[in-house]
Motif scaffolding. Structure first.
Motif, PDB file in Angstrom:
ATOM      1  N   ARG A  18      55.304  26.263  94.297  1.00 32.77           N
ATOM      2  CA  ARG A  18      55.715  25.265  93.314  1.00 32.77           C
ATOM      3  C   ARG A  18      56.427  25.946  92.157  1.00 32.77           C
ATOM      4  O   ARG A  18      56.057  27.031  91.740  1.00 32.77           O
ATOM      5  CB  ARG A  18      54.505  24.519  92.769  1.00 32.77           C
ATOM      6  N   ARG A  19      57.430  25.271  91.654  1.00 32.63           N
ATOM      7  CA  ARG A  19      58.138  25.776  90.488  1.00 32.63           C
ATOM      8  C   ARG A  19      57.353  25.382  89.249  1.00 32.63           C
ATOM      9  O   ARG A  19      56.973  24.229  89.075  1.00 32.63           O
ATOM     10  CB  ARG A  19      59.539  25.174  90.421  1.00 32.63           C
ATOM     11  N   LEU A  20      57.082  26.324  88.402  1.00 32.96           N
ATOM     12  CA  LEU A  20      56.358  26.034  87.174  1.00 32.96           C
ATOM     13  C   LEU A  20      57.306  25.396  86.170  1.00 32.96           C
ATOM     14  O   LEU A  20      58.491  25.707  86.126  1.00 32.96           O
ATOM     15  CB  LEU A  20      55.764  27.318  86.586  1.00 32.96           C
ATOM     16  N   LEU A  21      56.764  24.493  85.361  1.00 29.90           N
ATOM     17  CA  LEU A  21      57.567  23.835  84.340  1.00 29.90           C
ATOM     18  C   LEU A  21      57.829  24.783  83.182  1.00 29.90           C
ATOM     19  O   LEU A  21      56.975  25.599  82.835  1.00 29.90           O
ATOM     20  CB  LEU A  21      56.828  22.601  83.800  1.00 29.90           C
ATOM     21  N   GLU A  25      60.119  21.339  79.491  1.00 24.57           N
ATOM     22  CA  GLU A  25      59.858  20.342  80.537  1.00 24.57           C
ATOM     23  C   GLU A  25      58.433  19.823  80.442  1.00 24.57           C
ATOM     24  O   GLU A  25      58.187  18.627  80.616  1.00 24.57           O
ATOM     25  CB  GLU A  25      60.087  20.947  81.925  1.00 24.57           C
ATOM     26  N   PHE A  26      57.483  20.715  80.148  1.00 23.19           N
ATOM     27  CA  PHE A  26      56.082  20.333  80.005  1.00 23.19           C
ATOM     28  C   PHE A  26      55.911  19.352  78.842  1.00 23.19           C
ATOM     29  O   PHE A  26      55.253  18.318  78.972  1.00 23.19           O
ATOM     30  CB  PHE A  26      55.228  21.580  79.788  1.00 23.19           C
ATOM     31  N   GLN A  27      56.517  19.669  77.696  1.00 28.65           N
ATOM     32  CA  GLN A  27      56.434  18.789  76.528  1.00 28.65           C
ATOM     33  C   GLN A  27      57.055  17.429  76.834  1.00 28.65           C
ATOM     34  O   GLN A  27      56.481  16.392  76.527  1.00 28.65           O
ATOM     35  CB  GLN A  27      57.154  19.424  75.323  1.00 28.65           C
ATOM     36  N   LEU A  28      58.239  17.444  77.456  1.00 28.49           N
ATOM     37  CA  LEU A  28      58.935  16.196  77.776  1.00 28.49           C
ATOM     38  C   LEU A  28      58.115  15.352  78.744  1.00 28.49           C
ATOM     39  O   LEU A  28      57.950  14.142  78.542  1.00 28.49           O
ATOM     40  CB  LEU A  28      60.315  16.493  78.363  1.00 28.49           C
TER      41      LEU A  28
END
Length: 118
Positions: A18-21, A25-28
């Motif tokens: 899996r690609r980590l955020l 991207e995590f905040q959004l």
């Protein structure tokens, strides 16, 4: 039409990592999902299935809850300020300082190893 050979071949490769955020991207994603969940909660609280009297009798601030159901924010300005003080830019700069100190320690160790090898 699926070929049996392809199905076996793809299962042998295993799951793709899996690609980590990124932090952004995590905040959004957090903001988007929070807004969606709050809208769902508001909608449910306005539905006929919702027992307003039972809920109001159990909560500490019925007026604040009613304001939220009517469209007001789920947090007060004071709560926003407290959150920003604890988790905002100030805390990010403290975290960065901690990581910078760790980086400095690693560089010193690397330099020490280089000079002893020569």
């Amino acid at each position: 039409c699926h070929l049996p050979g392809r199905r076996v071949q793809s299962s042998k490769l295993g799951p793709t990592p899996r690609r980590l955020l990124t932090e952004e991207e995590f905040q959004l994603q957090g903001e988007v999902e929070t807004r969606r969940a709050l809208a769902e909660l508001r909608s449910f609280c306005q539905s006929p299935q919702f027992s307003a009297w039972t809920t109001v009798s159990r909560i500490q601030s019925p007026k604040r809850f009613a304001d939220f159901v009517s469209g007001a924010s789920h947090v007060t300005p004071d709560e926003v300020s407290a959150h920003e003080r604890e988790f905002g830019l100030e805390s990010l700069s403290i975290d960065e300082q901690l990581f910078e100190e760790d980086d400095d320690d690693e560089e010193e160790e690397e330099n020490g190893n280089d000079s002893s090898a020569g």
